[in-house]
Design a protein around this motif. Sequence first.
Motif, PDB file in Angstrom:
ATOM      1  N   UNK A  44       7.700  -3.352  -1.764  1.00 45.37           N
ATOM      2  CA  UNK A  44       7.608  -2.307  -0.404  1.00 45.37           C
ATOM      3  C   UNK A  44       7.448  -1.274  -0.818  1.00 45.37           C
ATOM      4  N   UNK A  45       7.166   0.286   0.067  1.00 49.38           N
ATOM      5  CA  UNK A  45       7.021   1.426  -0.147  1.00 49.38           C
ATOM      6  C   UNK A  45       7.350   2.017   1.406  1.00 49.38           C
ATOM      7  N   UNK A  46       8.224   2.780   1.076  1.00 45.71           N
ATOM      8  CA  UNK A  46       8.669   3.609   1.723  1.00 45.71           C
ATOM      9  C   UNK A  46       7.343   4.019   3.087  1.00 45.71           C
ATOM     10  N   UNK A  51      -2.462   1.449  -4.585  1.00 49.97           N
ATOM     11  CA  UNK A  51      -2.144   0.336  -3.804  1.00 49.97           C
ATOM     12  C   UNK A  51      -0.956  -0.338  -5.060  1.00 49.97           C
ATOM     13  N   UNK A  52      -0.032  -1.225  -5.064  1.00 51.11           N
ATOM     14  CA  UNK A  52       0.638  -1.512  -6.042  1.00 51.11           C
ATOM     15  C   UNK A  52       0.728  -3.364  -6.320  1.00 51.11           C
ATOM     16  N   UNK A  53       0.230  -4.091  -6.877  1.00 52.92           N
ATOM     17  CA  UNK A  53       0.629  -5.688  -6.622  1.00 52.92           C
ATOM     18  C   UNK A  53       1.339  -6.389  -7.542  1.00 52.92           C
ATOM     19  N   UNK A  54       1.826  -8.057  -7.510  1.00 54.73           N
ATOM     20  CA  UNK A  54       2.816  -7.821  -8.401  1.00 54.73           C
ATOM     21  C   UNK A  54       2.408  -9.207  -8.779  1.00 54.73           C
ATOM     22  N   UNK A  55       2.653  -9.820  -9.653  1.00 55.91           N
ATOM     23  CA  UNK A  55       1.953 -11.532 -10.455  1.00 55.91           C
ATOM     24  C   UNK A  55       2.693 -11.899 -11.152  1.00 55.91           C
ATOM     25  N   UNK A  80       1.154  -1.184  -0.079  1.00 57.65           N
ATOM     26  CA  UNK A  80      -0.224  -0.196   0.001  1.00 57.65           C
ATOM     27  C   UNK A  80       0.575   1.228   0.101  1.00 57.65           C
ATOM     28  N   UNK A  81       0.567   2.689  -0.424  1.00 59.86           N
ATOM     29  CA  UNK A  81       1.408   2.996  -1.057  1.00 59.86           C
ATOM     30  C   UNK A  81       1.051   4.600   0.472  1.00 59.86           C
TER      31      UNK A  81
END
Length: 836
Positions: free
Chosen positions: A597-599, A477-481, A468-469
Amino acid sequence: MSMSNCEVSRAFIGAGCNRIVNNVSWGASNLVAFGANNAVAIFCPQTAQILTTLPGHKAAVNCTYWLPTSKFSFRAQQLRQHYLLSGDADGTIMLWEVSLTDGKWRQVLTVPQPHKKGVTCISGIMFSATEAIFASTSSDGTVNIWEIILPVTVGGDCKLSYLESLSVGSKTMVALALAELTDNTGHVVLAMGGLDNKIHLYCGERTGKFVRSCELKGHSDWIRSLDFSLPVGKDEERETLLLVSSSQDKSIRIWKMVLCDTSGNPERKGVIGLASYIEGPIFVSGLSTYQISLESLLIGHEDWVYSVQWQPPSITSTERRGYIQPQSILSASMDKTMMIWKPVRNSGIWMNVVTVGELSHCALGFYGGHWGSNGDAILAHGYGGSFHLWKNVGIDSENWQPQKVPSGHYAAVSDIVWARSGKFLLSVSHDQTTRIFAPWLSHMEDRCFWHEIARPQVHGHDINCVTLIQGKGNHRFVSGADEKVARVFEAPLSFLKTLNCAVSQESDIQEDIQLDVQILGANMSALGLSQKPIYVHAAHETTERPDSDVVDTLETVPEAVPVTLTEPPIEEQLAWHTLWPETHKLYGHGNELFSLCCDHEGKLVASSCKAQTVPVAEIWLWQVGSWKAVGRLQSHSLTVTQMEFSHDDTLLLSVSRDRQFSVFSIERKGVDEVSYELLARQEAHKRIIWACSWNPFGHEFATGSRDKTVKLWSVVNRSSVKHVSTLPPFPCSVTALSWLGIERQNNHGLLAVGLENGFIELWGLSGRYEDGCMSVAGFTANVVARLDPFMCHASTVQRLAWRNSDKVENCVKNQLASCGDDNCVRVFEVNIINQC
C-alpha cells in the motif's frame, strides 16, 4: 439524509479465456461465449465488450456450445431467444437462455446424470427452431446423447430427454460432430475422435439407439477437431456430406460421404476427382447405404491443428432448402496461425488462400478458430487467454484486417488499484501480468468504452499485490510477486501520450506528464524478468537507420516499438509494445510478497510478505524516491493480508492471518526519517482477517473476516481503538472491503463488501462524533444494494476499490472496481440519490 435509493449498473468486464480447446463458441445470435475460470462470459464482437458473465459452475468451464451455432444461422432469422450449453471440469453441463429482445439471461436447467470427470467437448444439431440433439464427451470415457425440445416463448420450459450413453474405453474422445444424413429419413450420424487416432462413426434415429457404423483411419496422432458440412450437391440433389478432421499430426483431412443407390454403388454424378476413387468403408443407416472416401489431405500448418470448421452457409431464396454451403474451411493451429482453405476452381485441389496470425515472439499458438455467422469474420483464442479477430473488409478481393476484441487476465486477479487521477485502473494477476484498463472516448458513438490500453509488466512469477504511488508527477507503481523482491515501474512517454489520447483524443501533455521524461518505452529481457528502458533519443536513432535485412529468429528477442496509440490496441501491440521500464528493486523480505500500500501523499510505501513467525511478518516502510527502507514494524505473527493508510496519512492499519489488527502512528521527521509507534493491537475476529478499509472522513475503519462478519472500529484520541458495531452475519467469508465517503458533515459513507462466493453488497453507514470519535449509540448501518448474481463474480472477490466521480445536481455518480478468482476485473456505476 437517506441512502435507500441506490442503482448499480455494469460499466465494464475484463476477462481472458480459459486455456483449453473447445472453450469458445460463436452463435447465430452473433454473440461469443467462452469460459473465464468457472464463469461463462459473453461478448459482442461489434463493440468488443463483454456483456455479462453467467455464474453457476463450481469448476473451470471447459467448453461452450450455442444452440443454434453460426452454422444454423439461416434457420435462426426469426428466433428471439437463443440457448447456450456449458460444461465444466467437474462434469456438469448447464443450459442457459438469452432473450435477444432485452438481453436478459436465465439458467434454464442443469443436465442430470453429469459426467464423472471433466466435459471436454459439446456438439449439437438443430432440426428446427425448437428441436435439437446434443452430445457431450468427457475424460471419464463416455459420450452422452440428449434430445432437447426448446420452448417457443422466452421463459418457457425445456424438455430434455436422455437418449444414450456410449462407452469409448480408456482412450477417450475429445472431438465430436453431429449431422443429419442426406436420406431424408431423420437419421443422424455422430462422429467422434480422440486419443486412438481414429474417427468413429455412429448412426441412429433422432430418438433411437446409436449403432457403431465404421472407423476412419489415416491420422497418426490425436484427433482434435471434427466438423460436418451441411449436405451439398448440385441443383436440388444434396446427397453428399463432407466431414473435416484435424489432428496433432499437423494435417487436415476431408472425408466425403456419398449416398449410394440400391445396388450399393455410389451415385457419382458430374466431374469425378481423382480423390473420389480412394474409397473407404461403406456403412448402412436404416435403409440407406453410404460410401466414404478421402476427398483431400491438407498440409500447411507447422504444429498441432486444434480446430477446423466449415464456413457457415449463406442464405439464398432461390434454393428450396434456403442455403448454400460454401466450400471453405477455417483451421487454427499451435503454430500461431489460422488458415482458410478453398478448392481451386479448375482442379478441385484444396489450397490455403488466407493466412492470418501472430507474428510476434510472445505468441504461443491458437487453441481454436471460429467463423462469424456471415462468414466475413474469423476469431481465434490463444494460449495467453487472448482473442484475435479478423474481418474481411475487402470489396473486390479479400482483405482480412485485425479488429478490437475484449481482453483480460486468464488466471485469478489478485489486486487492483485506481490511478490518483481516476483515469485508469491497474490490475495484477496470477497469470504473471500487470494490465491497465481505461475508458476510451469513441467519437463514432459519442460515448466511452473500456479497453485494456497497456500491459506494463510481463513477469516470471505470479503477481500478488500492487500499489500505485500517489501524489503529483508521473505514474509509478510497485508490484509484489511470488518472489522476495518488490519491483518499481515508471510510466514511459508513449503511455502518457496514449492515456491522454484515450481521455481527450488530443495530444496535449498536461500536468500528469513531466517534460523531462526521457524514457519512451521498455524492452522485455531474454529471461522475461527485468524490463529495460528505451530512451527517447535512442528511439530516434533507431528510426533513422536504413532498413536491415536481418530477420528475427526464435532465439532473439525483438526490439519493442513503443508508439502513441490513437485507438485501443490489439493483442499484438499490448503484449510487446506497451511495457513500462523497471526502475528499482526493493530487497528485504524473507518470503513471497503478499500485500502493498502507499500513503496518499506518495511519499511512503508499506510492504508485507507471507509469514509464520513474528520477524518475517514485519511490515517494511520504503521512502519513495530514494527507495530506502525507513521502517520495520513488528506486531503480527502470521501473514499480513492487507494494509491501508488513513486518509490523513498519520495512521497505518494492518490485518493478518493471526486474527488481529494493528494500528501504527506514522510521523515523518526528515527526508529519509520516519518515526512509528504501535498504538493498538487487538484480536478482532475468530478467523483470518482478510480485508480492511478506512473511513475517508475520520479515523474509523472496517475489518472483514473468514468468520463471516464485518466489524467497525474507531480510534480514540490516537491511543486506543473502540468497537463501534458489527454488521449482521454474511452467508460466507468476507474477503474484500472498500469504504466510500459520501457526506463529510453527517459522516455518511458507503461500504462495499465482497464475499467468498463472488457476491457484492453495499452498506450505507452513518454516525455522529462524540469526544473526537464515532458514537456507538448514534451509529446506523443498512444494506443499500445486493448486486444481481449475473453482475457479480462467479468466485471469490479479491479486492474492491472506489473511484470518485463528479457530482451531478442531487445525484452522486461513483464507480466501484472489483477483481476476483474468476479472472475478471469489473467496474460498476453506483448512482446514489440523496433524499433528506
